[in-house]
Write an enzyme that holds these catalytic residues in place. Structure first.
Site, PDB file in Angstrom:
ATOM      1  N   LYS B  81      -0.779 -15.164  -4.277  1.00  0.00           N
ATOM      2  CA  LYS B  81      -1.415 -15.511  -3.006  1.00  0.00           C
ATOM      3  C   LYS B  81      -2.182 -16.820  -3.161  1.00  0.00           C
ATOM      4  O   LYS B  81      -2.891 -17.011  -4.166  1.00  0.00           O
ATOM      5  CB  LYS B  81      -2.369 -14.392  -2.591  1.00  0.00           C
ATOM      6  CG  LYS B  81      -2.969 -14.557  -1.196  1.00  0.00           C
ATOM      7  CD  LYS B  81      -3.930 -13.405  -0.883  1.00  0.00           C
ATOM      8  CE  LYS B  81      -4.414 -13.443   0.563  1.00  0.00           C
ATOM      9  NZ  LYS B  81      -5.381 -12.359   0.854  1.00  0.00           N
ATOM     10  N   SER B 156      -4.311 -10.141   5.299  1.00  0.00           N
ATOM     11  CA  SER B 156      -4.070 -11.553   5.129  1.00  0.00           C
ATOM     12  C   SER B 156      -3.031 -11.892   4.068  1.00  0.00           C
ATOM     13  O   SER B 156      -2.499 -13.001   4.063  1.00  0.00           O
ATOM     14  CB  SER B 156      -5.381 -12.247   4.761  1.00  0.00           C
ATOM     15  OG  SER B 156      -5.839 -11.803   3.502  1.00  0.00           O
ATOM     16  N   SER B 180      -6.315  -6.304   3.287  1.00  0.00           N
ATOM     17  CA  SER B 180      -5.388  -7.440   3.211  1.00  0.00           C
ATOM     18  C   SER B 180      -4.231  -7.279   2.237  1.00  0.00           C
ATOM     19  O   SER B 180      -3.313  -8.097   2.232  1.00  0.00           O
ATOM     20  CB  SER B 180      -6.153  -8.717   2.861  1.00  0.00           C
ATOM     21  OG  SER B 180      -6.805  -9.207   4.002  1.00  0.00           O
TER      22      SER B 180
END
Lengths: 480, 500
Positions: B81, B156, B180
């Site tokens: 990420k 996210s 997330s």
């Protein structure tokens, strides 16, 4: 009594920031050294790079505990780091890590010696925080530059109670703090270089009133002299306003040394909202009682204790005890010298005059003093054992200071040993009397003063080595 | 077609050690898959082809030297990420503010993953600074759900979830602050875990809400997930909030789940997690999987977490408060974006106005407000007190009634791109079943448990006691083993079939 005659008193509290002399920063690994190339002592944490986290330096906590114990504070088993927010280019994270609601030390006090006695000044709290970097503005160019070497250097903030009533008391308090951190070896306590920084909260009120006046914070007072001058100026300014019935507004003022005045920096309405909240990156700081106890046991003798001991153990007066305990290294030097030769008063005098005089002149400190305490003690012993006179001793001392040599060696090498052989001195006495018939005549006709002249001449002839008592005795015999 | 890119990690490991294929081939296959699909899915912000190929060559040498001595993730592609700092690889947090920022240091979890042989294939897309539940708040454009490219993948960590789902990498790292990892795992049909707060170092995870953030793994099987979790767990001297709690062998937990089923496991079912307004398909799928757990030997126990309804308001005070503070450092002074201006104040204002997107600004403003003098007690302090009540809810449930809790992950399946962008509040409600777990600091895992009528995946959430990830893995593995959900469906799908 009209208000213009009523006596006014000042109420002062000091906030003193002190840089701790740990090797590395409070939450990062880079060095705290001063005077290095700008931004050379940084690391991702110090630079506030994304994703970096603070890790507390344990030494910093130990230093704060030392100071807390030395100032009779209660060391808190649990204290909490908080974020204090403000935006400035030299503050890399946009917040400073400090302690807010739960500081590490609470409720202490110190006793300062003043002209008319001892005064106790309360310490509200001592808390830990990180220093910011340094911004400078480049003249003639529309740029500012930031050096983050100082960012993250550990600080303690020492907040006093509003117990201080005059600039003299404030100065004495600052000096005591400086002396204490130096004794504890947790800071160099240097005001000029910013290791100690002082902000003063000052208000005035008519004597006898219980309510405090509106306080004004004065910043940027970075020498003992400024502290006293700024406070005196501010007391005078506020007293006049009080007498004239003017309202004093709560504000922050800056000391302007060049003008010898304080000037307004910001008023209360523009005070920053720091939005403190506990720093989620740091767990509450838990301090074990055992650790506090072991730090307590290892505390060095503190200035007050040293002062009292010098008076009782060595019979020193307040003045000498004070002078010799200003710095712990000086006090230790003195202790060591007295342990080698037990003449405390002579050693105190030698240190107070010759030693300090020479050190000052050469811009040296006791740390790099070429004369060891053992050698100074030996010098005083040589005087006490009448091997040399006091006058010769000064010459020997000069030599010791330049070469670092032992006093005995200098005395032997340069043949400075005192002449105690009566016949040798008598020969000089006779020679002097013979060479100065006019003065002899004068003496005989009643001019007693001339006796001193003859003593001087004999000493001169002997290059100062003749034993003064013998010279006196033999001259007296010859002249009667 | 997608032979290499739809394998499990265990299968890849076997293939590498038996020289069926090389690390170079494995990494190339994934880089090619990314290249073919990224234009549609937009799951990667940065593709690290050069460094990945170099690492693959080194991994092949290591296998040639002494295959058995190589660490378990040797040669395995991992998507990271773009919220995790990677040394020498641009790290943007999907924000214009950090575009072009090349970190000089490595995130601990990434370093540990690499030490076990994992290879970074790229940095995945996300909601800007991880603020969002749909991946639409990225300044690099939205990520698309491989199951239906008109829909969001959740957020996210949407890019990481999609990378694993669509066969761009068998493993990915994400961060989970209020759901997330778990929510996008649920919406894209993969396994994702938020470990216990303190289990994985946060050093190098760009701080969003520090008391809630945690790094965690995505995978296409519970077993694979355990490999990555094992690699990244454990105390780190650079993170004071990481914990020295011993890290157990997670493969033992997997074995237990495979062999022993769920005999003797008490599974708590919180009544507050089945609410009005949630998709009926989600409720049905979760209820069905609960009975399947029972069939495997688990005892279902109804538990109550009475403060659940306060979790969202509490979370949306604490989260912006910490975020507003953590994002104060993006000031244009030292790195990232700087807008020219006449003076300092204007430079701050212009830089932050241009660098941050609307959701980030919204949270900074809310956070600044709740921390201001006069409001702190009413908001921040009150929220902290409620947080304690929420923690106590879980404590009580675990102390008296159950070993793990099972619940839905997301109240809905993947929604359409643009559907909720006008209503931040609607978006915030996506966190309703996940953010309480962050507030309590507990481990939570999402495992696929079914599909809705559109074929969109639904996740089942397991919630554990602090540092009891092992129980989640055991339950997850037992459940996953008997499930007929095709977790490789999107990885097997041919690249050309992905279209908008």
């Amino acid at each position: 009594m009209s208000s213009s005659e009523k006596p006014i008193e000042a109420v002062i509290g000091l906030e003193v920031h002190c840089q701790l002399s740990t090797d590395s920063k409070i939450f990062a690994t880079s060095s705290t050294a001063a005077g290095e190339k700008p931004n050379s002592l940084t690391d991702p944490v110090t630079l506030g790079l994304p994703g970096c986290l603070p890790v507390l330096n344990k030494k910093v906590v130990e230093y704060a505990i030392k100071l807390g114990l030395a100032t009779h504070c209660e060391i808190q088993r649990e204290s909490v780091f908080a974020r204090k927010h403000y935006l400035y280019p030299d503050l890399p994270k946009g917040y400073q890590i400090s302690q807010y609601e739960k500081p590490i030390c609470l409720d202490g006090h110190v006793s300062v010696r003043l002209k008319d006695g001892v005064k106790r000044i309360g310490i509200t709290r001592i808390h830990l925080e990180e220093d910011a970097g340094k911004s400078s503005h480049v003249d003639d160019e529309a740029i500012s530059v930031v050096d983050l070497n100082r960012a993250g250097v550990p600080l303690v903030e020492i907040v006093s109670e509003p117990d201080i009533r005059s600039s003299e008391e404030a100065g004495a308090y600052m000096r005591l703090l400086r002396q204490t951190v130096r004794y504890l070896d947790i800071s160099d306590g240097n005001l000029e270089e910013g290791s100690l920084r002082c902000d003063a909260n000052i208000s005035v009120r008519y004597e006898g009133e219980e309510k405090f006046g509106t306080k004004v914070e004065v910043k940027n007072i970075n020498s003992f002299r400024y502290v006293e001058k700024a406070i005196d100026y501010e007391i005078e300014r506020q007293s006049e306003m009080l007498r004239n019935g003017e309202a004093i507004s709560q504000e922050t003022r800056l000391w302007d040394e060049a003008k010898g005045k304080t000037r307004s920096m910001r008023s209360k309405e523009f005070a920053e909202d720091y939005r403190y909240f506990p720093d989620p990156d740091l767990l509450p700081l838990m301090v074990e009682t055992d650790w506090i106890e072991s730090i307590k046991e290892a505390l060095p003798e503190l200035p007050d204790q040293m002062f009292e001991r010098f008076k009782s153990m060595y019979g020193l007066d307040d003045y000498n005890a004070d002078v010799l305990t200003q710095e712990s290294l000086v006090a230790r030097y003195y202790d060591q010298a007295v342990s080698v030769h037990g003449n405390p008063s002579a050693l105190a005098n030698w240190m107070g005059t010759e030693l300090f005089g020479r050190l000052n002149k050469e811009g040296k400190t006791i740390e790099d003093c070429p004369v060891s305490p053992e050698n100074l003690a030996d010098l005083v012993r040589l005087i006490d054992e009448e091997v040399i006179s006091g006058k010769i001793a000064k010459k020997v001392f000069d030599e010791m200071f330049s070469s670092g040599a032992r006093p005995e060696a200098i005395v032997e090498q340069q043949g400075l040993r005192q002449i105690t052989d009566e016949s040798a001195i008598l020969a000089i006495v006779e020679q002097v009397l013979e060479a100065n018939p006019q003065q002899l005549e004068a003496y005989k006709s009643g001019k007693d003063k001339m006796f001193g002249f003859f003593v001087g001449q004999v000493m001169k002839q002997s290059e100062g080595k003749a034993n003064p008592q013998l010279v006196n005795k033999l001259l007296k015999e010859k002249l009667t | 077609m997608n032979e290499l890119t739809s394998l499990s990690v265990a299968e890849m490991r076997r293939g590498l050690l038996s020289k069926q294929f090389s690390c170079a081939e494995l990494v190339d296959a994934h880089l090619m898959r990314i290249e073919e699909t990224n234009e549609v899915l937009n799951s990667f912000i940065t593709i690290a082809s050069d460094s990945a190929r170099k690492a693959a060559a080194q991994a092949d040498e290591a296998i040639l030297r002494d295959a058995d001595a190589t660490p378990p993730l040797t040669g395995i592609p991992v998507a990271v990420k773009d919220m995790l700092v990677t040394k020498d690889i641009e790290t943007t947090c999907a924000s214009q503010m950090l575009k072009g920022f090349i970190p000089p240091y490595q995130c601990t979890a990434v370093a540990r993953m690499c030490k076990q042989g994992g290879i970074i294939v790229g940095k995945t897309n996300l909601d800007e600074f991880a603020m969002g539940a749909s991946n639409e708040n990225s300044s690099f454009g939205p990520v698309r759900n491989p199951w239906d490219t008109k829909r969001v993948p959740g957020g996210s960590s949407g890019g990481s979830a999609v990378a694993v789902s669509a066969g761009q990498a068998p493993l990915a790292l994400g961060t989970d602050t209020g759901g997330s990892i778990r929510q996008p795992a649920s919406l894209t049909g993969v396994v994702g875990m938020k470990p216990t707060y303190g289990r994985v170092s946060r050093f190098g995870a760009v701080a969003f809400a520090s008391s809630l953030d945690q790094i965690g793994p995505f995978a296409r099987s519970v077993e694979d997930l355990a490999f990555l979790l094992q690699a990244i767990s454990g105390k780190d001297e650079n993170d004071s909030t990481s914990v020295s709690e011993p890290v157990p062998s997670f493969s033992e937990a997997i074995e237990k789940g495979s062999n022993d089923g769920l005999k003797g496991v008490r599974v708590g079912v919180p009544k507050e997690y089945f609410i009005e307004g949630m998709d009926s398909a989600v409720e049905e799928a979760v209820r069905k999987s609960l009975s399947e757990l029972e069939e495997m030997g688990a005892t279902l126990v109804e538990v109550s977490l009475p403060h659940t309804e306060l979790a969202i308001p509490t979370y949306y005070i604490l989260n912006p408060a910490e975020a507003s503070s953590n994002l104060a450092r993006y000031d244009g002074v030292r790195y990232g974006l700087r807008e020219p201006a006449k003076n300092l104040r204007e430079m701050y204002a212009k830089t932050r106005a241009k660098g941050f997107g609307p959701e980030v600004k919204r949270r900074i403003m809310i956070g600044t407000y709740v921390l201001s003098a006069g409001y702190y007690d009413a908001y921040y302090l009150k929220a902290q007190q409620i947080r304690t009540l929420i923690i106590n809810d879980f404590k009580a449930a675990f102390a008296n009634d159950c070993d793990v809790i099972a619940a839905p992950v997301s109240p809905s399946t993947a929604f359409a791109i643009g559907e909720k962008t006008d209503s931040p509040l609607q978006m915030y409600l996506a966190d309703v079943f996940t953010c309480p777990i962050n507030l309590a600091g507990l481990p939570g895992m999402s495992v696929p448990c079914g599909q809705d009528s559109n074929g969109l995946p639904i996740g089942l959430q397991f919630i554990g006691k602090p540092f009891d990830e092992a129980s989640l893995l055991r339950c997850g593995q037992a459940y996953f083993k008997q499930s007929n959900f095709d977790i490789r469906a999107m990885a097997k799908k041919s690249s050309s079939e992905f279209a908008i």
